[in-house]
Write an enzyme that holds these catalytic residues in place. Structure first.
Site, PDB file in Angstrom:
ATOM      1  N   ASP A 241       0.815  -1.214   0.000  1.00  9.76           N
ATOM      2  CA  ASP A 241       0.000   0.000   0.000  1.00  9.76           C
ATOM      3  C   ASP A 241       0.850   1.265   0.000  1.00  9.76           C
ATOM      4  O   ASP A 241       2.041   1.242   0.354  1.00  9.76           O
ATOM      5  CB  ASP A 241      -0.900   0.041   1.245  1.00  9.76           C
ATOM      6  CG  ASP A 241      -2.018  -0.979   1.193  1.00  9.76           C
ATOM      7  OD1 ASP A 241      -2.032  -1.810   0.265  1.00  9.76           O
ATOM      8  OD2 ASP A 241      -2.883  -0.956   2.096  1.00  9.76           O
ATOM      9  N   ASP A 242       0.214   2.372  -0.368  1.00  9.98           N
ATOM     10  CA  ASP A 242       0.676   3.752  -0.140  1.00  9.98           C
ATOM     11  C   ASP A 242       1.756   4.262  -1.090  1.00  9.98           C
ATOM     12  O   ASP A 242       2.172   5.409  -0.965  1.00  9.98           O
ATOM     13  CB  ASP A 242       1.169   3.943   1.301  1.00  9.98           C
ATOM     14  CG  ASP A 242       0.051   3.774   2.315  1.00  9.98           C
ATOM     15  OD1 ASP A 242      -1.118   3.641   1.883  1.00  9.98           O
ATOM     16  OD2 ASP A 242       0.341   3.766   3.521  1.00  9.98           O
ATOM     17  N   HIS A 292      -5.784   2.600  -4.324  1.00  6.39           N
ATOM     18  CA  HIS A 292      -5.861   2.800  -2.861  1.00  6.39           C
ATOM     19  C   HIS A 292      -6.519   4.150  -2.560  1.00  6.39           C
ATOM     20  O   HIS A 292      -6.245   4.750  -1.525  1.00  6.39           O
ATOM     21  CB  HIS A 292      -4.457   2.726  -2.269  1.00  6.39           C
ATOM     22  CG  HIS A 292      -4.431   2.485  -0.784  1.00  6.39           C
ATOM     23  ND1 HIS A 292      -5.346   1.699  -0.127  1.00  6.39           N
ATOM     24  CD2 HIS A 292      -3.558   2.935   0.176  1.00  6.39           C
ATOM     25  CE1 HIS A 292      -5.063   1.662   1.157  1.00  6.39           C
ATOM     26  NE2 HIS A 292      -3.983   2.412   1.374  1.00  6.39           N
ATOM     27  N   HIS A 296      -6.151   8.920   0.400  1.00  2.00           N
ATOM     28  CA  HIS A 296      -5.965   8.087   1.586  1.00  2.00           C
ATOM     29  C   HIS A 296      -6.763   8.600   2.789  1.00  2.00           C
ATOM     30  O   HIS A 296      -6.223   8.797   3.880  1.00  2.00           O
ATOM     31  CB  HIS A 296      -4.482   7.975   1.957  1.00  2.00           C
ATOM     32  CG  HIS A 296      -4.182   6.742   2.783  1.00  2.00           C
ATOM     33  ND1 HIS A 296      -4.352   6.690   4.130  1.00  2.00           N
ATOM     34  CD2 HIS A 296      -3.721   5.515   2.410  1.00  2.00           C
ATOM     35  CE1 HIS A 296      -3.996   5.491   4.596  1.00  2.00           C
ATOM     36  NE2 HIS A 296      -3.615   4.750   3.548  1.00  2.00           N
ATOM     37  N   HIS A 386       3.684  -2.282   3.030  1.00  3.56           N
ATOM     38  CA  HIS A 386       3.636  -0.922   2.491  1.00  3.56           C
ATOM     39  C   HIS A 386       4.885  -0.646   1.657  1.00  3.56           C
ATOM     40  O   HIS A 386       5.954  -1.213   1.917  1.00  3.56           O
ATOM     41  CB  HIS A 386       3.505   0.103   3.627  1.00  3.56           C
ATOM     42  CG  HIS A 386       2.211  -0.010   4.371  1.00  3.56           C
ATOM     43  ND1 HIS A 386       1.993  -0.975   5.320  1.00  3.56           N
ATOM     44  CD2 HIS A 386       1.057   0.719   4.269  1.00  3.56           C
ATOM     45  CE1 HIS A 386       0.753  -0.849   5.793  1.00  3.56           C
ATOM     46  NE2 HIS A 386       0.177   0.166   5.174  1.00  3.56           N
TER      47      HIS A 386
END
Length: 425
Positions: A241-242, A292, A296, A386
């Protein structure tokens, strides 16, 4: 003497003539037989509807339909796609997932492991067959179910084979037929709880996390297009993620390539335009580029239109780089409720969360990250990590994680392979 002989001949001639005359109107048994057969020939032998139903039954006993060579005993979505390409659409309903091939007028139902358990035919020929003819040909069904405006006649034709005839209550003709294997449904019940711990979380944070984990797993049970884990097979998925960023994401891509495994990157829309070359590199090397959201933010704290905007903006950003819009979304923080699920589905996305949390964001120690994954691994696990610039420890831990999983016999695959769902629209 001559008179006597002539008289005898006359008598014999008369007798022969009488016998022949009595027999001339009477047919021999051999002559009668064809006429008798024609009289008792069943109507269904001449009616195309009965002939079609006979073919359907014969194929059903083999676990298949006429329009397809695949069966409900051995076939998988992988085999279907290799032969027929990608389906026109995939839906989730009740017992599994349904891949529609519109030109072939065929639908394949499959479980979360990709095993075909239901094959349906929507051939136009079926629409000429009436409910009355079905009953006359097959007899009374073993079960009759009423669903919405349809009647489902279920005929058990084998140990693990049900032939279902779906009849419109309005037109009283067949809408479609289904050959169904109930035994292959069992894999759908495989749902894992979420694993992963960190000594760096406060007691309050840990209790809050455990509460959320329990609630989200329970919530996922009733949701279409939402996944916490894959099937009960020795396959797992690594997700990140991210990202993207300029250092950690490229480093992770290199590690994945070195071990010849596929990764799944849930990128943020706000980061994509800053590092488009990293996004393209991930895609070009065969990894999945997924959504995603853009900013966020917790989707449960914003309205439906804002949710849809977060999804659309990210999808457009990704499409502008790789030429495809993703069809899989991970909600930030896993924050998901019914409004979020409905909004995501309206955009034709699936939600994929996780069953192992490496908690790499809470602990800056590669060894702890490794242990958190390897000590909890199970069939079908989706592992959360991540790839943003703060997670260099994840990059360092990744080779050890991959080697440990492979040594245990796990195949590391992308989410499309693990779940049998489309990664892109």
């Amino acid at each position: 003497m001559i008179k006597y002989n002539i008289g005898l001949l006359l008598v014999l001639s008369i007798i022969v003539t009488l016998f022949t005359g009595c027999s001339s109107d009477k047919k021999s048994p051999i002559e009668e037989q064809p006429q008798k057969q024609a009289e008792i020939q069943p109507k269904e032998d001449r009616d195309p509807s009965y002939i079609e139903l006979e073919k359907i039954m014969n194929e059903a006993k083999k676990g298949k339909i006429q329009e397809s060579a695949f069966t409900i005993f051995e076939s998988t979505t992988e085999l279907v796609k290799a032969d027929m390409g990608e389906p026109d659409k995939v839906d989730q309903a009740g017992e599994g997932f349904y891949a529609t091939y519109e030109k072939k007028q065929v639908v394949f139902g499959y479980n979360i492991g990709g095993e075909i358990f239901d094959i349906r035919s929507y051939s136009p020929k079926l629409h000429e067959i009436t409910e009355e003819v079905v009953k006359h040909s097959y007899g009374e069904p073993d079960v009759i179910r009423k669903v919405n405006d349809e009647s489902i006649y279920v005929y058990k034709v084998g140990a693990n084979v049900e032939l279902k005839i779906i009849i419109s209550n309005q037109s009283k003709v067949i809408d479609h037929v289904s050959v169904y294997n109930p035994q292959r449904i069992e894999a759908i019940a495989y749902l894992l709880d979420i694993k992963g711990e960190s000594p760096h979380l406060s007691k309050k944070s840990w209790e809050s996390m455990m509460k959320w984990r329990k609630e989200i797993v329970e919530f996922s049970k009733g949701q279409n297009h939402m996944y916490m884990n894959g099937p009960n097979v020795k396959k797992v998925a690594l997700t990140f993620d991210d990202g993207p960023d300029s250092t950690v994401t490229p480093g992770i891509i290199n590690v994945l390539d070195r071990y010849k495994v596929k990764g799944n990157f849930f990128f943020l829309g706000s980061q994509i335009n800053q590092y488009p070359e990293v996004v393209k590199e991930a895609y070009d090397r065969g990894h999945l580029v997924l959504s995603h959201t853009y900013n966020h933010i917790e989707l449960t704290k914003i309205g439906r239109e804002e949710i849809r905007k977060e999804i659309k903006d990210t999808g457009e950003a990704i499409k502008s780089i790789i030429g495809k819009e993703p069809a899989i979304l991970r909600t930030p923080y896993g924050s998901t409720n019914q409004e979020v699920a409905d909004a995501v589905r309206s955009e034709e996305y699936s939600i994929v969360l996780w069953s192992i949390d490496s908690l790499d964001w809470a602990q800056k120690d590669p060894d702890v990250i490794v242990d958190n994954v390897v000590n909890h691994i199970r069939n079908g696990d989706i592992i959360l990590m991540h790839s943003d610039s703060d997670e260099y420890d994840t990059y360092e831990a990744l080779p050890t994680i991959i080697e440990a999983l492979q040594n245990q016999g796990y195949e590391i695959v992308d989410l499309e392979t693990l779940l049998g769902v489309k990664a892109y629209k």
